[in-house]
Design a protein around this motif. Structure first.
Motif, PDB file in Angstrom:
ATOM      1  N   UNK A  39      69.575 122.224  -5.634  1.00 26.85           N
ATOM      2  CA  UNK A  39      68.840 122.375  -4.380  1.00 26.85           C
ATOM      3  C   UNK A  39      69.787 122.468  -3.193  1.00 26.85           C
ATOM      4  N   UNK A  40      70.806 121.630  -3.182  1.00 26.49           N
ATOM      5  CA  UNK A  40      71.739 121.667  -2.066  1.00 26.49           C
ATOM      6  C   UNK A  40      72.459 123.005  -1.991  1.00 26.49           C
ATOM      7  N   UNK A  80      66.990 119.188  -0.450  1.00 28.43           N
ATOM      8  CA  UNK A  80      66.347 120.492  -0.250  1.00 28.43           C
ATOM      9  C   UNK A  80      66.142 120.744   1.236  1.00 28.43           C
ATOM     10  N   UNK A  81      65.645 119.729   1.938  1.00 31.16           N
ATOM     11  CA  UNK A  81      65.466 119.862   3.379  1.00 31.16           C
ATOM     12  C   UNK A  81      66.784 120.021   4.105  1.00 31.16           C
ATOM     13  N   UNK A  82      67.793 119.268   3.656  1.00 33.33           N
ATOM     14  CA  UNK A  82      69.102 119.336   4.305  1.00 33.33           C
ATOM     15  C   UNK A  82      69.752 120.699   4.158  1.00 33.33           C
ATOM     16  N   UNK A 126      64.938 115.166   6.985  1.00 34.24           N
ATOM     17  CA  UNK A 126      64.976 116.629   7.066  1.00 34.24           C
ATOM     18  C   UNK A 126      64.974 117.118   8.509  1.00 34.24           C
ATOM     19  N   UNK A 127      64.219 116.445   9.364  1.00 35.75           N
ATOM     20  CA  UNK A 127      64.150 116.860  10.759  1.00 35.75           C
ATOM     21  C   UNK A 127      65.479 116.592  11.471  1.00 35.75           C
ATOM     22  N   UNK A 144      65.771 123.345   9.671  1.00 33.98           N
ATOM     23  CA  UNK A 144      64.467 123.548   9.049  1.00 33.98           C
ATOM     24  C   UNK A 144      63.569 124.387   9.949  1.00 33.98           C
ATOM     25  N   UNK A 145      62.611 125.025   9.339  1.00 33.73           N
ATOM     26  CA  UNK A 145      61.690 125.864  10.085  1.00 33.73           C
ATOM     27  C   UNK A 145      60.506 125.054  10.590  1.00 33.73           C
TER      28      UNK A 145
END
Length: 259
Positions: free
Chosen positions: A134-135, A168-170, A203-204, A209-210
């Motif tokens: 994922x990363x 994944x978020x990162x 993640x934020x 991130x979108x």
């Protein structure tokens, strides 16, 4: 050390060819000098971003250096048990190395077919192959295979408390990937890292991130999880699909510092 052990740990021509990424010559060497696939090598640094991977078989190094599928397949066929052996540096299996270096998806598929249990193995940082996949933004087809081999992998926390969903978020994963990870196990959103950040806040704060991913995470996270960050201005200013938060305090070097 006796002569047998000295021979086992001696550097071989096959190792040298793999480290030099001379794939065709290495493939010929497998056929002509099969005993060399069983030799362990104390490996030097293979790229500036990788630390030492000590006492590894040729298969480990081939996977780490993105060897073509034909070479990986031939190494496994010559020494099938190698897929079940971790290196003694970071405790990583060949599958870890294949996704860590973002190698050929075909290699990941073949490694999983030979030893699906590798998807359940953590290295010495507590990370599964899925963390690295994922990363490093491996294709969705690869992610699906890893998750199918070990569905609960999405909830496994590493030594920093990061689940694959955190990473994944990162890495700026799209909404499709975040949904794929979270939908079967929404409880993952309640897990916090060592800094007490849940997936949403991590993640934020630490990723690119979108808007749609932020909105999804906010909506999916239980109301009982107090918001640690104020994203009102971010949501107002950010168009869909645009990277809106620059990475601060978390980047490739930060993630890889314990490797």
């Amino acid at each position: 050390m006796n002569s047998t052990m000295t021979s086992m740990f001696a550097s071989s021509e096959l190792h040298k060819l793999i480290i030099g990424q001379e794939w065709v010559k290495a493939n010929v060497r497998i056929m002509s000098h099969k005993p060399e696939v069983f030799k362990i090598r104390n490996c030097e640094s293979m790229a500036t971003k990788f630390k030492k991977c000590v006492k590894a078989y040729p298969l480990h190094n081939a996977c780490l250096l993105q060897a073509p599928p034909y070479l990986v397949i031939n190494l496994i066929q010559a020494f099938p048990r190698a897929v079940k052996i971790p290196d003694t540096g970071h405790g990583r299996y060949p599958l870890h190395h294949a996704v860590f270096s973002k190698g050929y998806p075909e290699n990941v598929t073949y490694l999983l077919a030979q030893y699906p249990e590798a998807a359940m193995k953590t290295d010495r940082t507590g990370r599964l192959p899925l963390h690295y996949a994922l990363f490093n933004k491996m294709p969705i087809a690869v992610l699906e295979k890893l998750i199918a081999a070990y569905p609960e992998s999405v909830k496994i926390q590493d030594s920093n408390g990061w689940t694959p969903v955190h990473l994944a978020g990162a890495s700026g994963a799209p909404l499709q990937v975040m949904r794929m990870l979270i939908s079967p196990f929404p409880e993952v959103l309640e897990l916090k890292d060592v800094h007490t950040f849940c997936v949403r806040d991590f993640c934020i704060i630490h990723s690119a991130v979108s808007k749609e991913v932020i909105e999804y995470l906010i909506a999916a996270t239980p109301n009982s999880m107090a918001m640690e960050v104020d994203v009102a201005d971010i949501l107002e200013e950010a168009p869909d699909g645009i990277e809106i938060v620059k990475t601060e305090g978390f980047d490739n070097a930060g993630f890889l510092k314990n490797l």
